[in-house]
Design a protein around this motif. Structure first.
Motif, PDB file in Angstrom:
ATOM      1  N   THR A 141       0.840  -1.193   0.000  1.00 39.65           N
ATOM      2  CA  THR A 141       0.000   0.000   0.000  1.00 39.65           C
ATOM      3  C   THR A 141       0.877   1.245   0.000  1.00 39.65           C
ATOM      4  O   THR A 141       2.030   1.223   0.438  1.00 39.65           O
ATOM      5  CB  THR A 141      -0.922   0.043   1.239  1.00 39.65           C
ATOM      6  N   GLY A 142       0.320   2.338  -0.491  1.00 37.21           N
ATOM      7  CA  GLY A 142       1.076   3.581  -0.510  1.00 37.21           C
ATOM      8  C   GLY A 142       0.286   4.698  -1.143  1.00 37.21           C
ATOM      9  O   GLY A 142      -0.941   4.614  -1.297  1.00 37.21           O
ATOM     10  N   SER A 143       0.976   5.739  -1.550  1.00 36.08           N
ATOM     11  CA  SER A 143       0.369   6.871  -2.236  1.00 36.08           C
ATOM     12  C   SER A 143       1.407   7.459  -3.184  1.00 36.08           C
ATOM     13  O   SER A 143       2.616   7.221  -3.030  1.00 36.08           O
ATOM     14  CB  SER A 143      -0.109   7.931  -1.240  1.00 36.08           C
TER      15      SER A 143
ATOM     16  N   LYS B 239       4.633   0.744   1.406  1.00 33.02           N
ATOM     17  CA  LYS B 239       4.983  -0.075   2.570  1.00 33.02           C
ATOM     18  C   LYS B 239       5.225  -1.499   2.114  1.00 33.02           C
ATOM     19  O   LYS B 239       4.354  -2.151   1.553  1.00 33.02           O
ATOM     20  CB  LYS B 239       3.852  -0.045   3.599  1.00 33.02           C
ATOM     21  N   LEU B 240       6.458  -1.977   2.325  1.00 34.25           N
ATOM     22  CA  LEU B 240       6.814  -3.352   2.023  1.00 34.25           C
ATOM     23  C   LEU B 240       6.804  -4.170   3.308  1.00 34.25           C
ATOM     24  O   LEU B 240       7.223  -3.681   4.367  1.00 34.25           O
ATOM     25  CB  LEU B 240       8.211  -3.421   1.398  1.00 34.25           C
TER      26      LEU B 240
ATOM     27  N   ILE C 267       8.927   2.972   2.344  1.00 33.79           N
ATOM     28  CA  ILE C 267       9.981   3.417   1.433  1.00 33.79           C
ATOM     29  C   ILE C 267       9.445   4.593   0.633  1.00 33.79           C
ATOM     30  O   ILE C 267       8.317   4.558   0.134  1.00 33.79           O
ATOM     31  CB  ILE C 267      10.415   2.283   0.500  1.00 33.79           C
ATOM     32  N   THR C 268      10.231   5.642   0.533  1.00 32.86           N
ATOM     33  CA  THR C 268       9.846   6.786  -0.281  1.00 32.86           C
ATOM     34  C   THR C 268      10.686   6.813  -1.550  1.00 32.86           C
ATOM     35  O   THR C 268      11.866   6.466  -1.538  1.00 32.86           O
ATOM     36  CB  THR C 268      10.031   8.102   0.487  1.00 32.86           C
TER      37      THR C 268
ATOM     38  N   ALA D   8      14.481   6.419  -0.143  1.00 32.44           N
ATOM     39  CA  ALA D   8      14.867   6.668   1.245  1.00 32.44           C
ATOM     40  C   ALA D   8      13.886   5.939   2.152  1.00 32.44           C
ATOM     41  O   ALA D   8      13.138   5.073   1.720  1.00 32.44           O
ATOM     42  CB  ALA D   8      14.891   8.172   1.530  1.00 32.44           C
ATOM     43  N   GLY D   9      13.882   6.287   3.428  1.00 31.57           N
ATOM     44  CA  GLY D   9      13.008   5.602   4.371  1.00 31.57           C
ATOM     45  C   GLY D   9      13.498   4.194   4.637  1.00 31.57           C
ATOM     46  O   GLY D   9      14.646   3.992   5.019  1.00 31.57           O
TER      47      GLY D   9
END
Length: 245
Positions: A67-69, A95-96, A103-104, A133-134
């Motif tokens: 999931t993410g954006s 999100k892994l 993770i960005t 990053a992240g």
């Protein structure tokens, strides 16, 4: 040094294209399974679903357990028919399962072309670079460029994309390769085969003829599935400026 390393990575990715093109006919003369059939046997076919995001300009998404954006911005400038320039920027988070934090990704790219009389001069070939990053391992990056060699992949008449992706100890290649639907890359239909460095097919990404993003991820959970997912999300965030002319 960075330029030299990236050039070497792209050469390796082009080698992966050659490998895929060479599999068009098996050694015994029979036609091997199509890319779609190979992906159906080894990967999960997942479509993207929308979710609530941070804002209307940054919608959320879900691909299986990921999931993410994301937010993508593209531009197209045409100067009296003499000069064309396209640009694309994207930033996203995903999100892994294997990462402690999201993770960005931060991606930038584009290309330009100058036309003089009946001569077309490409000043800047497509170049799309993502840094992460992240929760990403140090050194994670994607370099995607355009190959105008022509004929590297049978049936692909438009410029091909070649990408080198590095995620920790996992190194992947992404090359434009027809999966299903229209065999011509365009604004609405584009697809990538994702392989390891030795050419082993491990996944794919496709925008169908009707504009639906489809992700092909390894069936087995683990770092390789996560890496393929992150690469495919990066390709999803990329609104290919090279298809605009």
């Amino acid at each position: 040094m960075t330029h030299v390393l990236r050039h070497a990575r792209i050469l390796a990715a082009i080698a992966a294209i050659t490998f895929l093109a060479g599999t068009a006919t098996a050694q015994d003369g029979t036609k091997p399974p199509s890319l779609a059939d190979q992906l159906a046997a080894t990967t999960d076919r997942l479509t993207l679903s929308g979710r609530m995001g941070a804002s209307l300009l940054r919608p959320g998404f879900a691909v299986g357990e990921y999931t993410g954006s994301s937010k993508s911005v593209g531009g197209n400038f045409n100067g009296l028919g003499l000069f064309h320039a396209n640009s694309a920027t994207a930033n996203f988070d995903v999100k892994l399962p294997s990462a402690d934090q999201p993770i960005t990704g931060d991606c930038k790219g584009g290309q330009g072309e100058i036309n003089l009389a009946f001569v077309s001069i490409v000043r800047d070939a497509l170049n799309y670079v993502c840094s992460y990053a992240g929760g990403a391992p140090a050194g994670t990056e994607l370099d995607l460029v355009e190959s105008r060699g022509g004929g590297l992949i049978p049936g692909q008449l438009t410029p091909q994309r070649v990408g080198a992706f590095h995620y920790g100890d996992i190194h992947l290649r992404a090359v434009t390769q027809h999966i299903s639907g229209s065999s011509f890359l365009g604004a609405h239909s584009v697809s990538y085969a994702i392989t390891t460095e030795d050419g082993t097919l491990v996944g794919g990404y496709q925008i169908t003829d009707i504009g639906q993003p489809v992700f092909y991820l390894p069936k087995t959970p683990g770092p390789q599935r996560d890496a393929v997912a992150l690469l495919a999300v990066s390709l999803y965030a990329f609104r290919d400026p090279g298809g605009m002319w």
